[in-house]
Write an enzyme that holds these catalytic residues in place. Structure first.
Site, mmCIF file in Angstrom:
data_model
loop_
_atom_site.group_PDB
_atom_site.id
_atom_site.type_symbol
_atom_site.label_atom_id
_atom_site.label_comp_id
_atom_site.label_asym_id
_atom_site.label_seq_id
_atom_site.Cartn_x
_atom_site.Cartn_y
_atom_site.Cartn_z
ATOM 1 N N GLY A 284 39.016 110.973 103.060
ATOM 2 C CA GLY A 284 40.029 111.055 102.092
ATOM 3 C C GLY A 284 41.161 111.050 102.735
ATOM 4 N N SER A 285 42.341 112.058 102.248
ATOM 5 C CA SER A 285 43.624 111.902 102.413
ATOM 6 C C SER A 285 43.888 112.228 104.214
ATOM 7 C CB SER A 285 44.433 112.873 101.638
ATOM 8 O OG SER A 285 44.522 112.501 100.447
ATOM 9 N N THR A 286 42.897 112.897 105.023
ATOM 10 C CA THR A 286 43.259 113.232 106.237
ATOM 11 C C THR A 286 43.125 112.087 106.975
ATOM 12 O OG1 THR A 286 40.655 113.610 106.378
ATOM 13 C CG2 THR A 286 41.963 115.691 106.270
ATOM 14 N N GLY A 287 42.335 110.856 106.302
ATOM 15 C CA GLY A 287 42.562 109.535 106.765
ATOM 16 C C GLY A 287 43.579 108.663 106.758
ATOM 17 N N SER A 340 50.725 113.519 99.790
ATOM 18 C CA SER A 340 49.181 112.961 99.687
ATOM 19 C C SER A 340 49.035 111.954 98.488
ATOM 20 C CB SER A 340 48.292 114.062 100.021
ATOM 21 O OG SER A 340 47.064 113.526 100.454
#
Length: 570
Positions: A284-287, A340
């Site tokens: 998800g958004s950590t990527g 994000s």
């Protein structure tokens, strides 16, 4: 006289037969029968090697071998009328079923059976004090884990035969186990060792110890916090990783739920593995930091580049949404990362080609195993662009339709924290011989992934995530500059072949302007309260990072955080 003479002849003939047989036994065939007699008396005993210890970075025991005994029986010496008394005494003492003990001590055609392994010396002394004929003991060793469940998913355990069955105990078995020796001894009819008899010995070679990069106190804190949050959020599982970005050393690797390797049962089978490398999830958004690195390196995007961001965008026949509805926003690229925004990330990703996005993901370690010595590691999922559908590039840009393991994702943030240089994650510091001599492991591989300037700009933008205007103010640590990123990804459920539930995560580093530590937190399918990474994972990051900064004696830098411009002005 004739009858007497005949009788004497018969006696003489019989005596000559006896004499001939005696000559045959004592001279002609003496070697054969001596060998058979020796074979009956000789017994080859295994001399087990001492298994090497597994220790943390400071030498604290995580797995250690202690003295034990095997309980043996010689069914030939156990009379039938004594069997039940032996069963009644041994079965409850050894924790065995009476049926199994009775079957073993009644076995025909053998003079040696093993009833139990790993019995404590005190228990063995108690059993021998009962003086049961045919019941004996042999020296051996037993594996103990002094800290119980601490680090069990990494350390693993040994099986009943003393061989590694999970974790490092399995993959490092060749190093730890050493080489067993043997001893041939003569045993009397009563089962006693004949002191002056044949005695040959091949001494065992002890195994080498394995010293890890983990730190026991930090491991305990990480495990405590993730266990507490998994319980509070009703999550299926959770992991925490603490890493030194400069060396790639893993300082803590905790997961929940866990198990106690001292008392392994079949009920624990589902948690025997190493979820930190075995479980793949969509980041998800950590990527999004990888997409950020790609567009800043190859697409000409800067933190101040403006984007007009609605809450949804259509690409071909698919509509992509931000996590919450909102009006059209005018954001800088730093604002896109801080808030994000999936839509803003898609817009930024269109400044580069599919090949450039794919190669950047590969450079950061996506789709490749980390090489840690843990069993069953997954490389995750990253298909080449030739296998992408018309819309795949868009969810890939914001961390969906690709998958990673927890260590891979922690390594991404360590690379940014280390100025764009990726140092391969490493867990084994080296080995220790019987002479206590330490042999360090080979230095981990290093390579530059992005420029130092790009890494610094991304780090500055990630500080905006932990501000009040970002998605993770709960990750703030008083007195320290913190950089990081939340993730709230839809979770793929293999059972239904659909997306069901969420993966909540937070990855970050501190101090942001002089990164010394990386902490990454992942919770799978939280069901109670919020499922957002900023609410569920960020507080765990804060507590673990705060403890780590104190335990490592890392002071605040005292510098001011950069002013992050979130909104673009016309």
């Amino acid at each position: 006289m004739k009858r007497l003479n005949a009788g004497l002849l018969v006696v003489a003939f019989v005596l000559s037969l006896f004499a001939g047989r005696l000559v045959q036994l004592q001279t002609i065939e003496s070697g054969k029968y001596s060998e058979q007699a020796m074979d009956q008396r000789l017994r080859k005993l295994r001399l087990p090697a001492v298994r090497g210890a597994i220790t943390d970075a400071q030498g604290n025991w995580l797995a250690v071998t202690v003295e034990a005994r095997a309980i043996t029986a010689d069914p030939y010496l156990i009379k039938p009328d004594k069997r039940q008394a032996i069963v009644n005494a041994l079965a409850p003492t050894l924790g065995l079923s009476p049926e199994a003990v009775l079957k073993a001590i009644s076995k025909k055609g053998t003079q040696f059976v093993t009833l139990a392994h790993g019995v404590t010396p005190d228990q063995a002394r108690l059993i021998t004090s009962w003086d049961f004929p045919g019941i004996g003991t042999l020296p051996e060793y037993r594996r103990e884990y002094p800290n119980g469940s601490l680090g069990a998913s990494v350390i693993g355990f040994v099986n009943g035969a003393g061989q590694g069955a999970a974790g490092l105990e399995s993959t490092q078995n060749g190093v730890l186990s050493g080489k067993d020796g043997w001893q041939r001894v003569e045993i009397s009819l009563e089962g006693q060792h004949i002191p002056m008899g044949e005695d040959q010995k091949q001494p065992p070679v002890p195994g080498r110890g394995v010293r890890l990069t983990l730190q026991q106190d930090l491991q305990f804190k990480a495990q405590e916090e993730i266990e507490k949050q998994v319980k509070a959020s009703g999550a299926r599982s959770g992991t925490v990783i603490v890493m030194d970005p400069r060396t790639g050393r893993l300082l803590a690797m905790a997961s929940a739920p866990g198990y106690d390797p001292n008392h392994v049962t079949e009920d624990d089978r589902d948690v025997w593995g190493s979820p930190l490398v075995q479980d793949a999830y969509e980041p998800g958004s950590t990527g999004k930091v990888v997409t950020a690195a790609a567009v800043m390196e190859h697409g000409g995007v800067t933190p101040q580049t403006p984007f007009t961001v609605p809450d949804k965008i259509r690409k071909y026949d698919v509509v992509f949404h931000d996590s919450e509805p909102h009006g059209v926003e005018h954001l800088t690229f730093a604002g896109v990362l801080a808030k994000s925004s999936n839509v803003g990330t898609i817009e930024a990703s269109q400044t580069i080609s599919e090949e450039q996005l794919y190669q950047t993901l590969r450079d950061f370690g996506f789709g490749q195993k980390t090489g840690l010595p843990l069993p069953g590691e997954t490389a995750g999922l990253l298909n080449p662009p030739s296998k992408w559908s018309g819309t795949d590039r868009y969810p890939i840009a914001f961390g969906q339709t690709v998958s990673v393991n927890a260590v891979q994702m922690a390594s991404v943030y360590a690379t940014i924290a280390n100025g764009g240089v990726r140092v391969a994650p490493n867990l084994v510091a080296g080995t220790v011989g019987a002479d206590d001599k330490f042999t360090p492991a080979p230095a981990p591989q290093q390579r530059r992934v992005i420029s130092q300037g790009t890494a610094k700009q991304i780090s500055d933008m990630l500080e905006g995530v932990t501000t009040a205007a970002g998605t993770a103010p709960k990750a703030q640590i008083k007195g320290y500059r913190v950089a990081g990123k939340t993730g709230t990804a839809q979770r793929f459920d293999a059972g239904c072949g659909c997306y069901k539930g969420y993966t909540a995560s937070f990855a970050g580093f501190a101090p942001a302007d002089d990164p010394r530590l990386v902490v990454q937190v992942v919770l799978q399918d939280p069901k109670r309260g919020s499922h957002y990474g900023g609410d569920v994972a960020a507080p765990v990051f804060r507590d673990v990072m705060s403890f780590a900064l104190q335990s490592e004696k890392i002071p605040p830098t005292g510098s001011e955080s950069p002013i992050i411009k979130i909104y673009a002005r016309d």
